[in-house]
Write a protein that holds these residues in place. Structure first.
Motif, mmCIF file in Angstrom:
data_model
loop_
_atom_site.group_PDB
_atom_site.id
_atom_site.type_symbol
_atom_site.label_atom_id
_atom_site.label_comp_id
_atom_site.label_asym_id
_atom_site.label_seq_id
_atom_site.Cartn_x
_atom_site.Cartn_y
_atom_site.Cartn_z
ATOM 1 N N ASP A 179 2.209 1.606 -3.353
ATOM 2 C CA ASP A 179 1.151 2.140 -4.222
ATOM 3 C C ASP A 179 0.956 3.634 -3.973
ATOM 4 O O ASP A 179 0.806 4.411 -4.928
ATOM 5 N N GLU A 180 0.945 3.976 -2.662
ATOM 6 C CA GLU A 180 0.781 5.398 -2.337
ATOM 7 C C GLU A 180 1.913 6.213 -2.936
ATOM 8 O O GLU A 180 1.696 7.314 -3.480
ATOM 9 N N ARG A 194 -7.216 4.293 -9.723
ATOM 10 C CA ARG A 194 -5.990 3.961 -8.993
ATOM 11 C C ARG A 194 -5.537 2.522 -9.307
ATOM 12 O O ARG A 194 -4.369 2.294 -9.626
ATOM 13 N N ILE A 202 3.695 5.431 -5.537
ATOM 14 C CA ILE A 202 3.529 5.469 -7.005
ATOM 15 C C ILE A 202 2.522 6.559 -7.386
ATOM 16 O O ILE A 202 2.774 7.389 -8.274
ATOM 17 N N ILE A 203 1.392 6.534 -6.651
ATOM 18 C CA ILE A 203 0.345 7.527 -6.962
ATOM 19 C C ILE A 203 0.833 8.937 -6.661
ATOM 20 O O ILE A 203 0.613 9.867 -7.465
ATOM 21 N N ILE A 209 -4.258 2.119 -12.846
ATOM 22 C CA ILE A 209 -2.946 2.771 -12.987
ATOM 23 C C ILE A 209 -1.848 1.925 -12.356
ATOM 24 O O ILE A 209 -0.776 1.708 -12.935
ATOM 25 N N LEU A 210 -2.152 1.408 -11.154
ATOM 26 C CA LEU A 210 -1.156 0.579 -10.441
ATOM 27 C C LEU A 210 -0.879 -0.710 -11.206
ATOM 28 O O LEU A 210 0.272 -1.166 -11.270
ATOM 29 N N ILE A 265 -7.438 10.258 -11.006
ATOM 30 C CA ILE A 265 -6.332 9.317 -10.698
ATOM 31 C C ILE A 265 -6.757 8.377 -9.559
ATOM 32 O O ILE A 265 -6.539 7.169 -9.621
ATOM 33 N N SER A 322 0.828 -1.203 0.000
ATOM 34 C CA SER A 322 0.000 0.000 0.000
ATOM 35 C C SER A 322 0.865 1.257 0.000
ATOM 36 O O SER A 322 0.573 2.244 -0.698
ATOM 37 N N PHE A 328 1.460 0.135 -13.924
ATOM 38 C CA PHE A 328 2.812 0.306 -13.382
ATOM 39 C C PHE A 328 3.455 -1.040 -13.062
ATOM 40 O O PHE A 328 4.630 -1.257 -13.355
#
Lengths: 232, 164
Positions: A190-191, B151, A193-194, B154-155, B147, A187, B158
């Motif tokens: 992911d955070e 999410r 990345i975002i 997008i992840l 976004i 997580s 990636f």
């Protein structure tokens, strides 16, 4: 012992007879003397009286001598009888003593034999009791061992189950913890990345988008809000 | 509502698109009219160049309806009307120039009606687009919200790229 009692009884009976005979003789002499006195007193003449007296004296002397003789005889007989009785008594006593001794010895032998039998019975009973007790003890020990073994088995199984359960719980907890940590890390990644994407877009779009483009996006958002009936 | 007050309100709100601006201009308008009615010479030094033409234009029309007797009554009623209008709060990720603010206000009024006020706030984290608050409810229409909405996709992209 019964012979001794008979002997004593015989002695007593003999003595009683002797005294009875002496008593009878004494009574007889007294009656003779009384009779003589009466004869003398009944005489009217002194000559006759003297004669009678002398006869009486003579008679009395004879009686006395007879009585003495008789008494001596009786005493002698009595002594002889006493000696015989004593001898008999001693013999009887010896016999009785011997009998008693023999009897005692026999009874002692019997008692010893009985005691030996009793001891043998006691021994057999003791052996039997001991054997029975040993058997009972053995049975109880076997039962106790069986119960102990069963309890030990149960306890071991229970402990094994508890240990297994505990280990499984620990494993589950550890796995959950690892999974949670993994999820947290993922997580976080992911955070990141975002956040990185947002930061990049923010930097890029701030340079690339013109004011008109920005306002177009705002107008588009407003139209969407009206279409969604967000603004009434 | 009184027709005269309605007219004054329409005139006032015609070029005032935000609540902050409307209240600020009302304060200037009150001062301007007071000076016009009660003073021999208005204190023009307090009025900026941007507000000057607007005030002059508005005052020429309003003074036909407002006098010394109803000045406070009308202006108080106008203030209450402005306060009562529920504004649309717009969060923008960039600073909006004044000219564009008027364009935006005009556009919104063309969409939602003439008696409409907005309230502009700055939030750079939105990236692009805007977020709106209406009746106490916040809704995000920005790129950031898109976004967040996409999410997982997008992840996934990636992750797919990182596996390559």
């Amino acid at each position: 012992m019964p012979n001794l009692e008979i002997l004593l009884f015989a002695i007593a009976a003999g003595l009683s007879i002797i005294f009875l005979v002496l008593f009878i003789l004494e009574q007889y002499k007294n009656s003779q003397l009384k009779k003589t006195i009466e004869d003398l007193t009944s005489l009217e003449k002194p000559e006759k009286g003297l004669e009678a007296l002398s006869v009486a004296i003579k008679r009395s002397q004879e009686i006395i001598s007879e009585a003495e003789t008789e008494s001596i005889k009786i005493v002698s007989d009595n002594r002889h009888q006493t000696q015989n009785l004593t001898k008999d008594y001693i013999e009887e006593l010896q016999n009785a003593s011997l009998d008693i001794k023999n009897q005692l010895a026999q009874e002692l032998r019997l008692s010893v034999d009985e005691f030996k039998n009793y001891l043998n019975e006691l021994k057999s009973l003791t052996n039997e009791s001991q054997e029975r007790l040993q058997n009972q003890l053995k049975g109880q020990v076997n039962t106790l061992l069986a119960n102990f073994e069963q309890n030990l088995t149960d306890f071991t199984q229970k402990t094994e189950k508890q240990t297994t359960s505990s280990v499984e719980l620990e494993l589950k907890s550890a796995r959950s913890l690892v999974e949670s940590y993994k999820q947290q890390q993922l997580s976080l990644v992911d955070e990141n990345i975002i956040a990185l994407l947002e930061k990049t877009l923010s930097l890029v779009l701030a340079k690339k988008l013109s004011l008109k483009d920005q306002l177009d996006l705002v107008y588009e958002a407003l139209e969407k809000a009206i279409a969604d009936k967000f603004i009434v | 509502m009184n027709p005269d007050l309605q007219t004054i309100t329409d005139l006032f709100l015609k070029d005032s698109f935000t609540r902050t601006e409307a209240l600020r201009r009302l304060r200037l308008f009150r001062q301007f009219l007071t000076d016009k009615i009660f003073a021999s010479k208005p204190k023009s030094e307090l009025i900026s160049q941007e507000d000057g033409p607007w005030l002059e234009s508005l005052a020429s029309d309003a003074l036909r309806l407002i006098n010394k007797d109803n000045l406070n009554q009308y202006l108080d009623a106008l203030e209450q009307t402005i306060v009562d209008i529920k504004p649309l709060v717009i969060f923008l990720p960039f600073e909006l120039p004044l000219g564009e603010l008027h364009a935006l206000g005009s556009k919104i009024r063309s969409m939602l009606g003439p008696k409409f006020l907005i309230d502009i706030k700055l939030d750079p984290s939105l990236i692009a687009g805007c977020a709106l608050v209406w009746g106490g409810v916040y809704k995000d229409f920005s790129i950031k919200a898109k976004i967040e909405g996409q999410r997982s996709e997008i992840l996934d992209i990636f992750k797919t790229l990182s596996k390559r």
